[in-house]
Design a protein around this motif. Structure first.
Motif, short mmCIF file in Angstrom:
data_model
loop_
_atom_site.label_atom_id
_atom_site.label_comp_id
_atom_site.label_asym_id
_atom_site.label_seq_id
_atom_site.Cartn_x
_atom_site.Cartn_y
_atom_site.Cartn_z
N PHE A 177 0.83 -1.20 0.00
CA PHE A 177 0.00 0.00 0.00
C PHE A 177 0.87 1.25 0.00
CE2 PHE A 177 -2.66 3.36 1.55
CZ PHE A 177 -3.95 3.05 1.14
N LEU A 178 1.88 1.28 0.86
CA LEU A 178 2.76 2.45 0.93
C LEU A 178 3.51 2.68 -0.37
CD1 LEU A 178 4.17 1.99 4.55
CD2 LEU A 178 2.47 3.67 3.78
N LYS A 179 3.97 1.61 -0.99
CA LYS A 179 4.69 1.75 -2.27
C LYS A 179 3.76 2.23 -3.37
CE LYS A 179 8.42 -1.44 -1.41
NZ LYS A 179 9.43 -2.22 -2.07
N GLU A 180 2.54 1.70 -3.40
CA GLU A 180 1.59 2.11 -4.43
C GLU A 180 1.12 3.55 -4.23
OE1 GLU A 180 -1.46 -0.88 -4.44
OE2 GLU A 180 -0.18 -2.33 -5.48
N PHE A 233 -2.77 7.60 1.49
CA PHE A 233 -4.08 7.56 0.83
C PHE A 233 -3.91 7.15 -0.62
CE2 PHE A 233 -7.55 9.44 -1.56
CZ PHE A 233 -8.66 9.08 -0.80
N LYS A 234 -4.78 6.25 -1.08
CA LYS A 234 -4.82 5.91 -2.51
C LYS A 234 -6.17 5.30 -2.83
CE LYS A 234 -2.92 1.25 -2.56
NZ LYS A 234 -3.82 0.49 -3.39
N TRP A 240 -7.43 4.67 2.90
CA TRP A 240 -6.28 5.21 3.58
C TRP A 240 -5.76 4.23 4.62
CZ3 TRP A 240 -11.16 7.15 3.83
CH2 TRP A 240 -11.81 7.18 5.07
N LEU A 241 -4.51 4.43 4.94
CA LEU A 241 -3.81 3.58 5.89
C LEU A 241 -3.21 4.47 6.97
CD1 LEU A 241 -2.21 0.99 6.82
CD2 LEU A 241 -0.46 1.69 5.21
N ARG A 242 -3.43 4.08 8.22
CA ARG A 242 -2.72 4.70 9.34
C ARG A 242 -1.91 3.60 9.99
NH1 ARG A 242 -6.00 6.82 13.63
NH2 ARG A 242 -7.42 5.19 13.01
N LEU A 243 -0.63 3.83 10.12
CA LEU A 243 0.29 2.86 10.70
C LEU A 243 0.99 3.52 11.87
CD1 LEU A 243 1.98 0.23 10.66
CD2 LEU A 243 3.45 1.33 8.96
N SER A 244 0.81 2.97 13.05
CA SER A 244 1.45 3.55 14.23
C SER A 244 2.33 2.49 14.89
CB SER A 244 0.41 4.07 15.22
OG SER A 244 -0.43 3.01 15.64
N GLY A 245 3.30 2.97 15.63
CA GLY A 245 4.20 2.08 16.33
C GLY A 245 5.46 2.81 16.75
N GLU A 246 6.48 2.04 17.02
CA GLU A 246 7.77 2.61 17.39
C GLU A 246 8.73 2.37 16.23
OE1 GLU A 246 8.93 0.97 21.30
OE2 GLU A 246 6.82 0.40 21.39
N LEU A 247 9.53 3.37 15.92
CA LEU A 247 10.55 3.23 14.89
C LEU A 247 11.90 3.03 15.57
CD1 LEU A 247 9.38 5.79 12.21
CD2 LEU A 247 9.59 3.31 11.96
#
Length: 130
Positions: free
Chosen positions: A7-10, A64-65, A69-76
């Protein structure tokens, strides 16, 4: 995780939010890569985002596409291994004009305790954790 990366790549551009003191900071990003079973992004150590993540690993991505939409949360979490940096630059050859795995600036992070929420106005939310 593969669906999130795809999704992120597209979407091509997503927005990464970090925190600086009590102020949210959001900027466009474009890297998403799976290496050794983890989802990675890339930045430069000279950038403010790097300094913000050093102080607070919590981050969120929004993309968004096509009406979804995608929301991705976490720790980097930073992965300072050369192999991780090389893998990212191999996946994004255009970055090689700006970054080198041994330049002391190239930095890669992977998501830990990630929660991805796929949303749209026409379907119920889907949640993926990794």
């Amino acid at each position: 995780m593969e669906r999130v990366c795809k999704f992120l790549k597209e979407a091509e551009t997503y927005y990464l939010a970090t925190v600086e003191n009590d102020q949210p900071r959001v900027r466009p990003f474009g890297t998403a890569h799976i290496f050794e079973g983890k989802l990675y992004i890339q930045t430069g150590k000279k950038k403010e985002v790097s300094k913000q993540l050093e102080k607070n690993q919590k981050a969120e991505i929004c993309a968004f596409k096509n009406g979804e939409w995608l929301r991705l949360s976490g720790e980097l979490v930073e992965d300072d291994r050369r192999e991780a940096r090389v893998s990212m630059l191999e996946a994004y050859p255009s970055l090689k004009a700006l970054y080198d795995p041994d330049d002391g600036n190239t930095q890669v992070f992977y998501f830990k305790n990630a929660v991805a929420v796929f949303s749209s106005f026409s379907k119920p939310n889907e949640i993926v954790c990794f």
